[in-house]
Each structure stands twice: as structure tokens, then as C-alpha cells.
Design an enzyme around this catalytic site. Structure first.
Site, PDB file in Angstrom:
ATOM      1  N   ASP A  38      -0.128  37.903 -35.733  1.00  0.00           N
ATOM      2  CA  ASP A  38       0.051  36.450 -35.748  1.00  0.00           C
ATOM      3  C   ASP A  38       1.391  36.066 -35.110  1.00  0.00           C
ATOM      4  O   ASP A  38       2.347  36.838 -35.151  1.00  0.00           O
ATOM      5  CB  ASP A  38      -0.011  35.957 -37.208  1.00  0.00           C
ATOM      6  N   ASN A  75     -11.248  30.994 -35.805  1.00  0.00           N
ATOM      7  CA  ASN A  75     -10.475  30.617 -34.608  1.00  0.00           C
ATOM      8  C   ASN A  75     -11.281  29.755 -33.625  1.00  0.00           C
ATOM      9  O   ASN A  75     -10.717  29.187 -32.681  1.00  0.00           O
ATOM     10  CB  ASN A  75      -9.913  31.850 -33.897  1.00  0.00           C
TER      11      ASN A  75
HETATM   12  C1  IPE Z   1      -5.261  35.073 -38.239  1.00  0.00           C
HETATM   13  O1  IPE Z   1      -4.308  34.238 -37.686  1.00  0.00           O
HETATM   14  C2  IPE Z   1      -6.242  35.475 -37.181  1.00  0.00           C
HETATM   15  C3  IPE Z   1      -5.759  36.386 -36.157  1.00  0.00           C
HETATM   16  C4  IPE Z   1      -4.570  36.902 -36.101  1.00  0.00           C
HETATM   17  C5  IPE Z   1      -6.726  36.728 -35.143  1.00  0.00           C
HETATM   18  P1  IPE Z   1      -4.449  32.649 -37.722  1.00  0.00           P
HETATM   19  O2  IPE Z   1      -3.271  32.124 -37.010  1.00  0.00           O
HETATM   20  O3  IPE Z   1      -5.787  32.245 -37.219  1.00  0.00           O
HETATM   21  O4  IPE Z   1      -4.390  32.348 -39.297  1.00  0.00           O
HETATM   22  P2  IPE Z   1      -3.985  31.036 -40.080  1.00  0.00           P
HETATM   23  O5  IPE Z   1      -4.750  29.899 -39.471  1.00  0.00           O
HETATM   24  O6  IPE Z   1      -2.513  30.863 -39.924  1.00  0.00           O
HETATM   25  O7  IPE Z   1      -4.372  31.316 -41.506  1.00  0.00           O
HETATM   26  C1  IPE Z   2      -2.239  35.006 -33.182  1.00  0.00           C
HETATM   27  O1  IPE Z   2      -1.311  34.078 -32.767  1.00  0.00           O
HETATM   28  C2  IPE Z   2      -3.354  35.193 -32.186  1.00  0.00           C
HETATM   29  C3  IPE Z   2      -4.645  34.644 -32.605  1.00  0.00           C
HETATM   30  C4  IPE Z   2      -4.898  34.052 -33.753  1.00  0.00           C
HETATM   31  C5  IPE Z   2      -5.723  34.778 -31.669  1.00  0.00           C
HETATM   32  P1  IPE Z   2      -1.505  32.524 -33.015  1.00  0.00           P
HETATM   33  O2  IPE Z   2      -2.204  31.939 -31.845  1.00  0.00           O
HETATM   34  O3  IPE Z   2      -2.159  32.271 -34.319  1.00  0.00           O
HETATM   35  O4  IPE Z   2       0.010  32.057 -33.036  1.00  0.00           O
HETATM   36  P2  IPE Z   2       0.686  30.986 -33.987  1.00  0.00           P
HETATM   37  O5  IPE Z   2       0.316  31.342 -35.405  1.00  0.00           O
HETATM   38  O6  IPE Z   2       0.136  29.655 -33.586  1.00  0.00           O
HETATM   39  O7  IPE Z   2       2.137  31.130 -33.724  1.00  0.00           O
HETATM   40 MG    MG Z   3      -1.472  31.951 -36.196  1.00  0.00          MG
END
Ligand code: IPE
Ligand code: IPE
Ligand code: MG
Length: 228
Positions: A16, A64
Site C-alpha cells: 500500500d 479496487n
Molecule cells: C489494499 O489497499 C489493496 C491492495 C494493496 C491491492 P487499499 O489501498 O485498496 O486499501 P484501503 O482502501 O486503504 O483499505
Molecule cells: C497500493 O497503493 C496499490 C493498489 C491498491 C493497487 P494505493 O494506490 O492504494 O496507494 P495509496 O493508498 O492511495 O497511497
Molecule cells: Mg491504498
């Protein structure tokens, strides 16, 4: 760097913080995802060197899809490129690819690329890289319970045998980057007795030394499984 791993066989990572990494640099979110793919490459190699049998990476959750279409498209495009461009790298590092989640529901071209990569890496032995794509643990559990019920009694053993991770070693350590302290629907069953490790590092900044630090801490934890 001395390479050492105190007994962990299977590590999973909630990767993340790509978006925040990009934002800090005034870059578009996709730049963060690109940097995230680079981190994946480095960590997969390190995991093999550290003797891990399995590494499971949360790449795209079943939730997502709520993101803007453009970002979803960017993520799918990066995924496709990663699968194709890293086939040689998987061969060189003896990495067997596995995909967990409802990946067969993805676009036909992605499904075809995945099937090809699974086949091309099926003979590799050193490390299993399980990529969670269109993965949600609740969805996985519903699928596993349904399959178990179709065969008879719904027992813990029957559910476990139908999880996407059924042929993998038990989960030892679950890491989440970016400072968020939640599981976001990842490996809910498998993490029942996994050790949890949270770091403020954003995923693109997560280096082999950070994985080593997590494994070192894992080595100092006492696992009790409810016993003494
Ligand atoms: C979890 O991260 C999913 C992945 C890393 C693929 P998210 O960014 O989607 O999770 P939330 O929304 O902060 O819970
Ligand atoms: C994790 O990074 C990747 C995926 C969930 C695909 P994020 O896209 O969730 O990054 P933040 O949480 O917005 O920083
Ligand atoms: Mg995230």
C-alpha cells in the site's frame, strides 16, 4: 547485507502507499504504481535469496474496482506488462507464479497472459510468487465454503482445502506498508495465527532491508497458537 531468515516460509504483503508516494513527488498516481512494480521486482528477488518458499502479494483487491476507470486501466496495463516482461526473470530466479482471487473474471487478454505465465513457470521450484488479483478474502471464503458444502460437511479442514492458497505453506508473516493498520479483506482465514507487521514505509520505498527487518522481528516473536 547478510541474508538471514529465521524460519519464515510464507510471507504476504499488502503493498500500500503507491498513490501517496506519487503525491509526495507531485506526480500522477500511475507513477506511484510504476514505482510499485519496481519494488515488486526487487522484493521477489530478495524473497528468494532469503529462502522464502512463498511470497503472496496483494496487487488488486475485489474492492479496487471502486477506483476511477483510468486508474483501474493503468493498473491492469502495468499488470500485463509485468507478467510478460518478467517471465525471463522468473525463469532466472526459479520463481513459480501463482495467481489467487477471482482472476478468471478479468478481461480475456489478461486471463490469457496469466494462463501462459502459469504454464511457463509451472516447473520452477525455489519460490512461489502468488499474486492476488481481483482478490477479496470474503469472496475466497464464500467460494471455498460453497465447494466444501458440495462435497459434504463444511469443516475447517474442508474450507482450508478449497482456499486459493490451499497448496501453499501456512502464512507466517503478514506485512502492510504505508502506515495503515487494517487487513482490507486480505487473507482473513490464513492470517488467523500469522504474525502481523506494519511499517510506515510507502510500498515503492520498501527495500530488501525492510523485508529483512520484518523477518528479523518475526524471528523474535513467540508464536503460541493459543497454547502456553
Ligand atoms: C489494499 O489497499 C489493496 C491492495 C494493496 C491491492 P487499499 O489501498 O485498496 O486499501 P484501503 O482502501 O486503504 O483499505
Ligand atoms: C497500493 O497503493 C496499490 C493498489 C491498491 C493497487 P494505493 O494506490 O492504494 O496507494 P495509496 O493508498 O492511495 O497511497
Ligand atoms: Mg491504498
Amino acid at each position: 547485507m547478510t541474508i538471514q531468515n529465521q524460519g519464515a516460509r510464507h510471507v504476504a504483503i499488502i503493498m500500500d502507499g503507491n498513490g501517496r508516494w506519487a503525491k509526495k513527488r507531485l506526480l500522477p498516481r500511475v507513477a506511484g504504481h510504476k514505482a510499485g512494480v519496481e519494488a515488486v521486482r526487487t522484493i521477489v528477488r530478495a524473497a528468494g535469496d532469503m529462502g522464502l518458499e512463498a511470497l503472496t502479494l496483494y496487487a488488486f483487491s475485489s474492492e479496487n474496482w471502486k477506483r476511477p476507470e483510468e486508474e483501474v486501466n493503468d493498473l491492469m496495463g502495468l499488470m500485463k506488462r509485468f507478467i510478460v516482461s518478467d517471465l525471463d526473470e522468473f525463469a532466472a530466479n526459479d520463481v513459480k507464479l501463482k495467481v489467487i482471487g477471482d482472476w478468471r473474471a478479468l478481461a480475456p487478454d489478461v486471463v490469457a497472459l496469466i494462463e501462459n505465465a502459469l504454464e511457463r513457470t509451472s516447473g520452477n521450484k525455489r519460490t512461489t510468487l502468488a499474486v492476488a488479483l481481483n482478490y477479496g478474502a470474503q469472496d475466497e471464503l464464500v467460494r471455498a465454503a460453497t465447494a466444501a458444502a458440495a462435497e459434504g460437511a463444511i469443516t475447517a479442514e474442508a474450507i482450508e482445502a478449497h482456499l486459493d492458497t490451499a497448496d501453499m505453506p501456512p502464512l507466517d508473516l503478514l506485512i502492510r506498508t504505508s502506515g495503515e493498520v487494517r487487513l482490507s479483506n486480505f487473507l482473513l482465514w490464513q492470517s488467523a495465527y500469522a504474525e502481523l507487521y506494519f511499517t510506515d514505509k510507502l510500498w515503492p520505498d520498501f527495500k530488501p532491508a525492510d523485508l529483512q527487518a520484518a523477518l528479523d522481528q518475526f524471528g523474535r516473536r513467540e508464536r503460541r497458537y493459543g497454547g502456553l
